[in-house]
Structure formats: C-alpha cells, structure tokens
Design an enzyme around this catalytic site. Structure first.
Site, PDB file in Angstrom:
ATOM      1  N   GLU A  86       1.415  71.197  77.694  1.00 17.00           N
ATOM      2  CA  GLU A  86       0.476  71.562  76.644  1.00 17.00           C
ATOM      3  C   GLU A  86      -0.945  71.162  77.005  1.00 17.00           C
ATOM      4  O   GLU A  86      -1.169  70.158  77.688  1.00 17.00           O
ATOM      5  CB  GLU A  86       0.895  70.912  75.322  1.00 17.00           C
ATOM      6  CG  GLU A  86       2.225  71.455  74.818  1.00 17.00           C
ATOM      7  CD  GLU A  86       2.693  70.845  73.513  1.00 17.00           C
ATOM      8  OE1 GLU A  86       3.415  71.526  72.779  1.00 17.00           O
ATOM      9  OE2 GLU A  86       2.332  69.681  73.230  1.00 17.00           O
ATOM     10  N   CYS A 337      -3.697  63.190  69.178  1.00 21.00           N
ATOM     11  CA  CYS A 337      -3.393  62.163  70.171  1.00 21.00           C
ATOM     12  C   CYS A 337      -1.972  61.626  70.001  1.00 21.00           C
ATOM     13  O   CYS A 337      -1.578  61.245  68.896  1.00 21.00           O
ATOM     14  CB  CYS A 337      -4.379  61.004  70.047  1.00 21.00           C
ATOM     15  SG  CYS A 337      -6.059  61.422  70.516  1.00 21.00           S
TER      16      CYS A 337
END
Length: 344
Positions: A86, A337
C-alpha cells in the site's frame, strides 16, 4: 532486463553505453510517461540497446480508496508475485502539494506491537523500481496544478532493512531528469537500525531521519518494539546523534501514546530528558511528533486504546518539551499511521 524507472542517468548510461546527455533524455522520457523512442538527439544504436535490455514494469492497482473525511488517498498495489502493498497520498498545508508515503517491504519482520504491518511478518524486500513506481502511480492520481512535493518512507516495512534499494530509489526520485523531488523533502523512518542510520548520513545527507521512539524507557520500549532487544535505544540514539552532527538536520522523533502503557508522566519525563541530552550533545534539537493511536483491529480484538494525547503533550510541555501533534488522516480507509496491512 533492467527496470528503466529505477535507473539514474549515470546508471542508465553505464548499463547501455549512452553518453551523459543521451541518458538524461531517455530518463526524462521514461518519467514523463513517453516512449523511449521519443527521446530526441539520441543515437539509434543507443535507443536500440535500451529497448533490448530495458523494461518498464509496473504494479497492478487493485484499489484506489479516497477518504471521506480528508484528502488522503490510498492505493493497494499488487506485485508481480501476487503480494499486496500500500501507498498513501498525504495532503500538505499548501494547496496542491502532496507527500507520497511509500512501502519498502512486503510486510515487516520487526513486529512492533502497535502496527498492523508488524502482524504480517516479512515476505520480501521491494525492488528499487517497485518503490519508485509507487510514487509514479500516486503522481498519476493528481490533476493539473498538483504535484508530489515529498516522500516519506513510512509505509509497510522497515526501510533500513532494505537500505540498498531505498537509497537507490531516493537517488532516482531526486534526480532532475526523473521525478525531481527535493531530497530535503524526503524522510526515511526507522524503528532503529544504527548501521542504516549511519549510511543515510553518509550517502544521502539531505534526507531527514525519522525515528520511532515509542518510549524513552527501555523496558517499556522493549514491550512495544522487539528491536529494542537487538538494538537498545542508547545505541540507536548514538547513531542518530552521528547523523545529526554529519547532516545538521533535526531528526523527527515519533511517539504514539497508548493508554496505560507509554502515556505516563514517567514516559513524558524520560522523553524530555532524552531530547535535552540529544540537543546538548549535538546542537540539534529533535522534532518530536505525538501521533494518536489508530486502531489496528476491531473492538475487543484491538490490543491497545488511544492514550491521553492532550495530557501527554501537557506533561512534555511541563518538562520543557514542546511537541507537535501529528494529524494522521485517512483513518476511514485504513490509511492512517500504523494501519497499512495490504488488506484492501
């Protein structure tokens, strides 16, 4: 055959016998998305050599997910051997500018407890072209007037466990004929590999170092980051100090407060003291980012809860450390994150 998007003009010239001016023109054509044959002023024999010995592989875009709450965008990309990685497009404050958050490995071997990627284990390192291609594909999502301004190696994997290919990709991305991204707008984030930190200082001294701290208390850090057993924080900080002295660039330190784990007054004091020691010994003050925890599982299965971010930052301030609260966007598409896990 060599992947053309992973070659600087110097490397392409050496590989195919091109003069420097010819190599620059071919690299520029590649990164403009034009056929190699469109490069003018290049000898036919040189173009034939590039066509014969070079290739332009890509990654399959399995999904493109746009956050409904902010301008974050995530690509799920499939490698030639079927792995999913990703990459995330991060909006910057200046309208039309973005950073590319890229992966450096398929999975990760370091098993940080608060990171979804760490649950996957390591499948393999990414090749240089696979790293560069993530930026090229993110660039392809832009419209007129927008551009990729910077790159953060903060996606899947530990960049410094794949340091050779990370360095190769940086050299391509910053080349004026390729992606022309300023090295000063790049950050390599690590859990703490001292040898790799020192190589960054020597080989790409304009690139910022990002360091995941988690806790300045070694026993707490070891619970969250198993790498602490192999490379204690003091050893990592010594390497980071060397990096700061060599480059003069303030490192970025990141800490994610987890409820009842590393968001205590003791953790805040230990971190403030570590920053003070670092600044005293190097003359460079680290930039501390407090990153709110993003869930890596659902409901009761998630191992942690978000810590008291405001309280932790207040405790840091009371100890003389002003930290920056990092906005970690794209939560609704698992682009924030710690959430990247190739599940799209």
């Amino acid at each position: 055959m060599l992947a053309l998007q992973a070659l600087t003009p110097d490397a392409l010239g050496r590989a195919f016998g091109l003069a420097p001016a010819e190599a620059r023109k071919v690299v520029a054509a590649v990164h403009r998305g034009e056929p190699v044959e469109s490069a003018r002023g290049v000898r036919r024999v040189a173009l034939d050599a590039v066509r014969t010995g070079g290739r332009l592989p890509t990654l399959e875009v399995r999904s493109l997910r746009r956050s409904a709450i902010d301008p974050f965008l995530k690509l799920a990309l499939v490698t030639h051997d079927g792995h999913v990685i990703e990459a995330v497009r991060i909006p910057l404050e200046r309208t039309g500018r973005f950073s590319a958050c890229v992966s450096s490995q398929v999975g990760c071997a370091l098993a940080c407890a608060f990171c979804a990627t760490g649950r996957l284990g390591l499948s393999r390192n990414l090749e240089s072209w696979e790293i560069v291609e993530q930026v090229r594909l993110l660039r392809g999502t832009l419209v007129a007037g927008q551009r990729i301004h910077g790159v953060v190696f903060q996606g899947m994997g530990e960049p410094l466990s794949n340091v050779d290919r990370v360095l190769e990709s940086i050299r391509v991305m910053c080349d004026p004929c390729a992606l022309a991204i300023d090295m000063r707008a790049m950050t390599v984030c690590t859990s703490g590999l001292p040898a790799g930190i020192r190589r960054l200082a020597r080989e790409v001294p304009k690139v910022r170092l990002g360091l995941s701290i988690s806790s300045a208390r070694p026993d707490v850090r070891r619970r969250l980051m198993p790498i602490e057993a192999a490379h204690p924080l003091d050893e990592v900080i010594d390497a980071a100090m060397e990096h700061a002295r060599t480059t003069g660039i303030a490192p970025m330190w990141a800490v994610t407060p987890l409820a009842g784990v590393n968001d205590t007054a003791e953790d805040a004091l230990a971190l403030a003291l570590l920053v003070r020691r670092f600044a005293d010994q190097t003359g460079v003050r680290p930039r501390v980012s407090v990153v709110p925890y993003n869930a890596i599982d659902e409901g009761d299965r998630d191992p942690f809860r978000r810590g008291d971010v405001a309280g932790f930052m207040a405790a840091l301030a009371s100890n003389g450390l002003r930290a920056h609260l990092r906005y970690s966007g794209g939560f609704d598409v698992a682009a924030a994150c710690g959430q990247l896990a190739g599940r799209s």
